[in-house]
Scaffold this active site. Structure first.
Site, mmCIF file in Angstrom:
data_model
loop_
_atom_site.group_PDB
_atom_site.id
_atom_site.type_symbol
_atom_site.label_atom_id
_atom_site.label_comp_id
_atom_site.label_asym_id
_atom_site.label_seq_id
_atom_site.Cartn_x
_atom_site.Cartn_y
_atom_site.Cartn_z
ATOM 1 C CG ASP A 11 4.084 112.557 -3.863
ATOM 2 O OD1 ASP A 11 4.198 113.796 -3.831
ATOM 3 O OD2 ASP A 11 4.126 111.854 -2.835
ATOM 4 C CE LYS A 62 9.982 118.246 2.704
ATOM 5 N NZ LYS A 62 8.975 117.698 1.790
ATOM 6 C CG PHE A 63 9.214 128.044 -0.052
ATOM 7 C CD1 PHE A 63 9.412 128.377 -1.380
ATOM 8 C CD2 PHE A 63 7.920 127.754 0.375
ATOM 9 C CE1 PHE A 63 8.345 128.430 -2.270
ATOM 10 C CE2 PHE A 63 6.850 127.810 -0.503
ATOM 11 C CZ PHE A 63 7.060 128.141 -1.829
ATOM 12 C CG ASP A 65 16.742 131.253 -1.898
ATOM 13 O OD1 ASP A 65 17.665 132.060 -1.651
ATOM 14 O OD2 ASP A 65 16.556 130.752 -3.017
ATOM 15 C CB ILE A 66 18.292 135.162 1.010
ATOM 16 C CG1 ILE A 66 17.709 135.586 -0.340
ATOM 17 C CG2 ILE A 66 19.715 134.658 0.869
ATOM 18 C CD1 ILE A 66 18.414 136.809 -0.932
ATOM 19 C CG ASN A 68 13.430 140.144 -0.753
ATOM 20 O OD1 ASN A 68 12.422 140.693 -0.325
ATOM 21 N ND2 ASN A 68 13.827 140.225 -2.014
ATOM 22 C CB THR A 69 14.580 134.542 -2.318
ATOM 23 O OG1 THR A 69 15.565 135.458 -2.762
ATOM 24 C CG2 THR A 69 14.232 133.575 -3.439
ATOM 25 C CB THR A 117 11.903 111.196 8.206
ATOM 26 O OG1 THR A 117 11.254 111.398 6.962
ATOM 27 C CG2 THR A 117 11.186 111.959 9.284
ATOM 28 N NE ARG A 206 4.999 105.689 -1.752
ATOM 29 C CZ ARG A 206 6.243 105.492 -1.373
ATOM 30 N NH1 ARG A 206 7.056 104.805 -2.146
ATOM 31 N NH2 ARG A 206 6.693 105.991 -0.237
HETATM 32 O O1 C5P Z 1 3.441 107.525 -0.433
HETATM 33 P P1 C5P Z 1 3.729 107.951 0.985
HETATM 34 O O2 C5P Z 1 2.579 107.694 1.941
HETATM 35 O O3 C5P Z 1 5.046 107.413 1.478
HETATM 36 O O4 C5P Z 1 3.847 109.535 0.888
HETATM 37 C C1 C5P Z 1 4.279 110.308 1.968
HETATM 38 C C2 C5P Z 1 4.338 111.742 1.532
HETATM 39 O O5 C5P Z 1 4.908 112.497 2.591
HETATM 40 C C3 C5P Z 1 5.200 111.985 0.304
HETATM 41 O O6 C5P Z 1 4.574 113.018 -0.447
HETATM 42 C C4 C5P Z 1 6.523 112.448 0.858
HETATM 43 O O7 C5P Z 1 7.179 113.369 0.007
HETATM 44 C C5 C5P Z 1 6.069 113.165 2.129
HETATM 45 N N1 C5P Z 1 7.111 113.222 3.161
HETATM 46 C C6 C5P Z 1 7.720 112.098 3.701
HETATM 47 N N2 C5P Z 1 8.697 112.229 4.655
HETATM 48 C C7 C5P Z 1 9.057 113.441 5.079
HETATM 49 C C8 C5P Z 1 8.429 114.582 4.560
HETATM 50 C C9 C5P Z 1 7.461 114.436 3.591
HETATM 51 O O8 C5P Z 1 7.375 110.977 3.342
HETATM 52 N N3 C5P Z 1 9.963 113.559 6.020
#
Ligand code: C5P
Length: 227
Positions: A11, A62-63, A65-66, A68-69, A117, A206
């Site tokens: 990230d 995380k697509f 959309d419709i 075809n897109t 989440t 992280r």
């Molecule tokens: O830094 P950390 O371990 O919290 O990163 C978790 C990764 O998982 C991030 O890239 C975050 O966007 C992704 N993620 C999340 N919860 C979700 C879906 C994806 O933390 N429900």
């Protein structure tokens, strides 16, 4: 257990930062996640960077959309080593079928995101007008009936996922070594506990990328699940 269960979330917002993180990682031991943070900042150059370093990609855009897109968007990534990409299950069956066709064309797995989440019960009720558990359970069924490869779920949804979609891949973020809250992740599990409860892949950001010694932080988690 998968042989590359850890997906390191990049990230980051510059290619330099990304490069410095992946130089500490081994593409034989992990995959990397490229999501909206890095992709919006650096675009396909970020995919080139990690691909040239030998990493398989969890492409978490995380697509939604419709049909075809969504299909055309995904197909345009055919030249990259994308192992999995994500779509919102709430896009519905036609969109998921279109995403699956695109997945076959680019030789990747289609992974469904159910209820984010980060949503509280109250927020989720406003959107879905019923309990999170019922909503998630139906979305898991939709992932299965539309031929998806797997789902992203919180560690706390692993048991439900095991019951409803035992044969689909489960990818879990929210991994922390101890459960004292130190950042924005609230519903966490350790890497080992998540694997034991049925996760196939762990998305970890992280705890690895912000460690003083990225290589050692990765190794500690790696050994905790493979030994
Ligand atoms: O830094 P950390 O371990 O919290 O990163 C978790 C990764 O998982 C991030 O890239 C975050 O966007 C992704 N993620 C999340 N919860 C979700 C879906 C994806 O933390 N429900």
């Amino acid at each position: 257990m998968q042989n590359k269960s850890i997906i390191v979330a990049l990230d980051t917002v510059t290619l330099n930062e990304t490069s410095s993180i992946i130089s500490e990682l081994d593409p034989n031991k992990c995959m990397v996640k490229v999501g909206s943070v890095l992709f919006n900042a650096e675009g396909r150059a970020a995919l080139d960077l990690v691909a040239n370093a030998g990493f398989e990609i969890f492409f978490d855009l995380k697509f939604h959309d419709i049909p075809n897109t969504v299909k055309s968007s995904i197909e345009s990534f055919k030249s990259f080593p994308i192992k999995f990409f994500t779509v919102h299950l709430s896009g519905g069956k036609s969109m998921l079928s279109a995403a699956k066709e695109a997945a076959e064309l680019i030789n990747a797995g289609c992974i469904g995101v159910s209820v984010l989440t980060s949503l509280s019960n109250e927020e989720a009720y406003t959107v879905y007008t019923r309990s999170i558990e019922n909503t998630v359970s139906d979305m898991f069924e939709l992932a299965k009936s539309s031929g998806g490869t797997g789902v992203v779920c919180s560690p706390l949804e692993l048991k439900l996922a095991q019951a409803v979609i035992p044969n689909l891949i489960k990818i879990t973020p929210g991994i922390r070594a101890n459960q004292n809250k130190t950042d924005d992740q609230t519903r966490t599990l350790s890497a080992k506990a998540a694997i034991t409860q049925g996760a196939d892949f762990l998305v970890i950001g992280r705890p690895i990328t912000e460690a003083k010694d990225i290589g050692s932080a990765f190794d500690a988690i790696y050994h905790s699940i493979y030994e």
